[in-house]
Structure formats: structure tokens, C-alpha cells
Design an enzyme around this catalytic site. Structure first.
Site, PDB file in Angstrom:
ATOM      1  N   ARG A 104       0.798  -1.078  -0.153  1.00 55.69           N
ATOM      2  CA  ARG A 104       0.082   0.083   0.091  1.00 55.69           C
ATOM      3  C   ARG A 104       0.794   1.370   0.101  1.00 55.69           C
ATOM      4  O   ARG A 104       1.760   1.362   1.037  1.00 55.69           O
ATOM      5  CB  ARG A 104      -1.000  -0.064   1.182  1.00 55.69           C
ATOM      6  CG  ARG A 104      -1.591   1.406   1.554  1.00 55.69           C
ATOM      7  CD  ARG A 104      -2.567   1.259   2.602  1.00 55.69           C
ATOM      8  NE  ARG A 104      -3.924   0.516   2.001  1.00 55.69           N
ATOM      9  CZ  ARG A 104      -5.202   0.483   2.584  1.00 55.69           C
ATOM     10  NH1 ARG A 104      -5.176   1.625   3.632  1.00 55.69           N
ATOM     11  NH2 ARG A 104      -6.092  -0.068   2.210  1.00 55.69           N
ATOM     12  N   HIS A 131      -7.534   0.749  -6.222  1.00 57.44           N
ATOM     13  CA  HIS A 131      -7.751  -0.055  -5.146  1.00 57.44           C
ATOM     14  C   HIS A 131      -8.372  -1.425  -5.631  1.00 57.44           C
ATOM     15  O   HIS A 131      -9.423  -1.632  -5.204  1.00 57.44           O
ATOM     16  CB  HIS A 131      -8.596   0.746  -3.787  1.00 57.44           C
ATOM     17  CG  HIS A 131      -8.641   0.194  -2.417  1.00 57.44           C
ATOM     18  ND1 HIS A 131      -7.728  -0.915  -2.318  1.00 57.44           N
ATOM     19  CD2 HIS A 131      -9.195   0.247  -1.362  1.00 57.44           C
ATOM     20  CE1 HIS A 131      -7.829  -1.257  -0.944  1.00 57.44           C
ATOM     21  NE2 HIS A 131      -8.959  -0.551  -0.567  1.00 57.44           N
ATOM     22  N   GLN A 134     -10.313  -3.961  -3.261  1.00 51.37           N
ATOM     23  CA  GLN A 134     -11.713  -3.535  -2.818  1.00 51.37           C
ATOM     24  C   GLN A 134     -12.780  -3.889  -3.490  1.00 51.37           C
ATOM     25  O   GLN A 134     -14.122  -4.147  -3.344  1.00 51.37           O
ATOM     26  CB  GLN A 134     -11.880  -2.071  -2.392  1.00 51.37           C
ATOM     27  CG  GLN A 134     -13.041  -1.698  -1.786  1.00 51.37           C
ATOM     28  CD  GLN A 134     -13.331  -2.152  -0.525  1.00 51.37           C
ATOM     29  OE1 GLN A 134     -12.571  -1.956   0.571  1.00 51.37           O
ATOM     30  NE2 GLN A 134     -14.423  -2.767   0.101  1.00 51.37           N
ATOM     31  N   ASP A 219     -17.310   7.153  -1.093  1.00 52.16           N
ATOM     32  CA  ASP A 219     -15.951   7.212  -0.577  1.00 52.16           C
ATOM     33  C   ASP A 219     -15.592   8.414   0.315  1.00 52.16           C
ATOM     34  O   ASP A 219     -16.634   9.402  -0.208  1.00 52.16           O
ATOM     35  CB  ASP A 219     -14.896   6.719  -1.486  1.00 52.16           C
ATOM     36  CG  ASP A 219     -13.439   6.519  -0.879  1.00 52.16           C
ATOM     37  OD1 ASP A 219     -13.521   6.305   0.317  1.00 52.16           O
ATOM     38  OD2 ASP A 219     -12.405   6.275  -1.261  1.00 52.16           O
ATOM     39  N   CYS A 259     -16.507   1.541   0.792  1.00 51.51           N
ATOM     40  CA  CYS A 259     -15.203   0.838   1.086  1.00 51.51           C
ATOM     41  C   CYS A 259     -14.669   0.860   2.696  1.00 51.51           C
ATOM     42  O   CYS A 259     -14.013  -0.070   3.226  1.00 51.51           O
ATOM     43  CB  CYS A 259     -14.049   1.220   0.347  1.00 51.51           C
ATOM     44  SG  CYS A 259     -13.404   2.754   0.345  1.00 51.51           S
ATOM     45  N   ARG A 287     -13.643  -8.649   2.071  1.00 47.67           N
ATOM     46  CA  ARG A 287     -12.127  -8.326   1.707  1.00 47.67           C
ATOM     47  C   ARG A 287     -11.633  -9.581   2.212  1.00 47.67           C
ATOM     48  O   ARG A 287     -10.480  -9.927   1.288  1.00 47.67           O
ATOM     49  CB  ARG A 287     -11.498  -7.345   2.514  1.00 47.67           C
ATOM     50  CG  ARG A 287     -12.361  -6.050   2.264  1.00 47.67           C
ATOM     51  CD  ARG A 287     -11.848  -5.303   1.049  1.00 47.67           C
ATOM     52  NE  ARG A 287     -10.364  -5.193   0.839  1.00 47.67           N
ATOM     53  CZ  ARG A 287      -9.699  -4.160   1.288  1.00 47.67           C
ATOM     54  NH1 ARG A 287     -10.229  -3.471   1.780  1.00 47.67           N
ATOM     55  NH2 ARG A 287      -8.466  -4.447   0.966  1.00 47.67           N
TER      56      ARG A 287
HETATM   57  N1  NVA Z   1     -10.085   6.774  -0.998  1.00 53.17           N
HETATM   58  C1  NVA Z   1      -9.639   6.376   0.160  1.00 53.17           C
HETATM   59  C2  NVA Z   1      -9.955   4.815   0.331  1.00 53.17           C
HETATM   60  C3  NVA Z   1      -9.441   4.362   1.824  1.00 53.17           C
HETATM   61  C4  NVA Z   1      -9.605   2.594   1.619  1.00 53.17           C
HETATM   62  C5  NVA Z   1      -8.060   6.693   0.674  1.00 53.17           C
HETATM   63  O1  NVA Z   1      -7.351   6.460  -0.453  1.00 53.17           O
HETATM   64  O2  NVA Z   1      -7.890   7.102   1.653  1.00 53.17           O
HETATM   65  N1   CP Z   2     -11.251  -0.216   2.686  1.00 55.14           N
HETATM   66  C1   CP Z   2     -10.121  -0.163   3.093  1.00 55.14           C
HETATM   67  O1   CP Z   2      -9.134  -0.422   2.311  1.00 55.14           O
HETATM   68  O2   CP Z   2      -9.823  -0.065   4.352  1.00 55.14           O
HETATM   69  P1   CP Z   2      -8.485  -0.037   5.268  1.00 55.14           P
HETATM   70  O3   CP Z   2      -7.936   1.439   5.005  1.00 55.14           O
HETATM   71  O4   CP Z   2      -8.794   0.004   6.759  1.00 55.14           O
HETATM   72  O5   CP Z   2      -7.653  -0.972   4.943  1.00 55.14           O
END
Ligand code: NVA
Ligand code: CP
Length: 304
Positions: A104, A131, A134, A219, A259, A287
Site C-alpha cells: 500500500r 484499489h 476492494q 468514498d 469501502c 475483503r
Molecule cells: N480513497 C480512500 C480509500 C480508503 C480505503 C483513501 O485513499 O484514503
Molecule cells: N477499505 C479499506 O481499504 O480499508 P482500510 O484502509 O482500513 O484498509
């Protein structure tokens, strides 16, 4: 043979994605019946997190343990990644010791560079751009509730961000139409829209995008790394909220997904998680199952 990676949904074809989602449901059912499965016995997953996570970390780590393997949590703060060791050098070393790597990051390019130097499968666990994990869980959840998503209409309400980009890819791969409602200046990436033009329509008005939709998704307004833009974004997105009134213009059987984590009172109303169409908790649980299917597919090269 070169390792198979999962950096975006486009790293698989439609048949593979649909089989993977079906396998995820099989794994979920087996798991709920208490069946023990040790398909990844003695296998190790390295998990690299430049950003925070709850669902992704727990689902990958628990998933490996449930399949008989184990997972290593690596943060840049505690490894040489945070002290400037080149990403390619790190990839060569880490991938010589484990069976798969989950990463990540902020820049999507970091995941691509890591994968290019890795001898084992690399999974994108969220970048600023995509992502895909997800989406596996979201597609699994939709199928479990409503059957095939082929031909359906999905309304994305809010930021044209990493999640939205993965929905654009999903629209082509899973054969549905995506309506995106976003303020000016917050559209999904122009090149991505161009590549999937026949599958995506961009609206300004959330109600127009949501009309007769089978699934409404949103989101956060400010993603990780955009914390300083929170106030500006609150103004830009204030009319882009999923709430029971918006659900009323959608199909009567429409589902709602997010998500998570969610900000009640911003992108969703305070009561939206409890709406009869909401499947957010199953979406989060899936997930675990979707990624167990993904790990088996990438590490064992099979789905059975
Ligand atoms: N768009 C959000 C998704 C988190 C799972 C982010 O990147 O923070
Ligand atoms: N939806 C998701 O990826 O959550 P986290 O940021 O908690 O991993």
C-alpha cells in the site's frame, strides 16, 4: 515463468475475475461452516504499508493465517524502505524470502517498480490511483445479493479518486455501466475515462447519476494524503452525499456500498449505514474471502 501480479483489475481477464469472485464465496461458505483449509501452509506474505489500514491489514493477515500460512507487517518506519533503500533493491531482497508481497503506497509508480523487480506476485493494496482488492470484495458482495452485475447501472457519488478509478476498470471487466457524479475538477483521470468512454458517464447532479441505479457507492471526500484539503473538499462535495432521499431515486432494490472508513454527515448521512439497502459490513468482511481467493490464485495458480 514471470510472477503474476495484481496491480489493477486489468491484470486479470473477465473469466478469471468472475471465477475468483465465485471462489471467494465458496471460501466464505466453507469458513462459516468451520472447515479447515491449509492451502497456503508454510507460505509467507510480506505486507508493506506506507499508509494506515484496518480492513486491508486484518484481512490479509487473518487470511494467510486461516490458510495455514503467515504474514509479516512491514512499515517504512521500521525497515530500510523508510531510510531510502531503493524500492527495486528492497523488492529483490524481500521477494527472495517470501511467497507474495502486498503493498500500500502513495504513488502508484512505487507498486509498479516493486513488481517489476519482484520474483513473486505483488498485490496492490491501495495506491493514490487504484484499489483493486476492494473491488473484488464489492463485486463478490453484489453477486451474493443480486446475482450477476452484468448490464446493471452503478452510481459513484463523490470524488473521482482511487476507488472510483477501480470502479471504472470494473465497469469494463464486469460489464456494467458506471454513472459518476462529481463536482467540476474532481473527475476521474481523463485518460482512464477516455479508455472506458463507452462504459462511463460523468454527471454533475447526484440524482441524475443515481436514477434507477442498482448500486450506489461512495468514498471519503479527502483520501489519505489529502488531509490538508479537507476544508476545501467539504465545500466542493457538500451536495454529494448518499442518503435515504438519494436512494429513493435509485432502483427500489438498489444496494449501498462504501469501502470504509466512513465519515457520517459528510459523504453519507448519519443513518445511511443502517439503510435497508446497505451491505457495508458484508462488503468489509468479504475483503477477507476475496483476498484469500486472490492469494490462492496468485501463489498456487489455481481456483478450486
Ligand atoms: N480513497 C480512500 C480509500 C480508503 C480505503 C483513501 O485513499 O484514503
Ligand atoms: N477499505 C479499506 O481499504 O480499508 P482500510 O484502509 O482500513 O484498509
Amino acid at each position: 515463468m514471470a510472477a503474476r501480479h495484481f496491480l489493477t483489475l486489468n491484470d486479470m481477464n473477465t473469466t478469471e475475475l468472475e471465477s475468483l469472485v465465485d471462489h471467494a464465496t465458496r471460501l466464505r461458505n466453507e469458513w462459516r461452516q468451520g472447515k479447515v483449509r491449509d492451502s497456503l501452509k508454510n507460505r509467507v506474505l510480506a505486507m508493506i504499508f506506507e499508509k494506515s489500514s484496518t480492513r486491508t491489514r486484518v484481512s490479509f493477515e487473518a487470511g494467510m493465517a486461516q490458510l495455514g500460512g503467515s504474514a509479516l507487517f512491514l512499515s517504512p518506519r521500521d525497515t530500510q524502505l523508510g531510510r531510502g533503500e531503493p524500492i527495486e533493491d528492497s523488492a529483490i531482497v524481500i521477494s527472495s524470502m517470501v511467497d507474495a508481497v502486498m503493498i500500500r503506497t502513495f504513488a502508484h509508480d512505487t507498486v509498479e517498480r516493486f513488481a517489476a523487480a519482484s520474483r513473486v506476485p505483488v498485490i496492490n493494496a491501495l495506491t493514490d490511483d487504484f484499489h483493486p482488492c476492494q473491488l473484488l470484495a464489492d463485486m463478490q458482495t453484489y453477486r451474493e445479493h443480486r446475482g450477476s452485475i452484468r448490464g446493471a447501472t452503478v452510481a459513484w457519488i463523490g470524488d473521482g479518486n482511487n476507488m472510483c478509478h477501480s470502479y471504472v476498470n470494473a465497469a469494463s471487466q464486469f460489464n456494467f455501466h458506471l454513472n459518476v457524479a462529481c463536482p467540476e475538477g474532481y473527475e476521474p483521470d481523463a485518460a482512464l475515462l477516455e479508455a472506458h468512454g463507452d462504459r462511463v458517464t460523468v454527471f454533475r447532479d447526484p440524482a441524475e447519476a443515481a436514477r434507477n441505479a442498482n448500486l450506489l457507492v461512495t468514498d471519503v471526500w479527502a483520501s489519505m494524503g489529502q488531509e490538508e484539503e479537507q476544508k476545501i473538499r467539504e465545500r466542493a462535495f457538500r451536495n454529494y452525499q448518499i442518503n435515504p432521499d438519494l436512494m429513493k431515486v435509485a432502483d427500489k432494490d438498489a444496494l449501498f456500498m462504501h469501502c470504509l472508513p466512513a465519515h457520517r454527515g459528510e459523504e453519507i448521512s448519519v443513518d445511511m449505514m443502517e439503510h435497508p439497502g446497505s451491505v457495508v459490513w458484508e462488503e468489509a468482511e468479504n475483503r477477507l474471502h476475496a483476498q484469500k481467493a486472490l492469494l490462492e490464485f496468485l501463489i498456487l495458480n489455481r481456483l478450486d
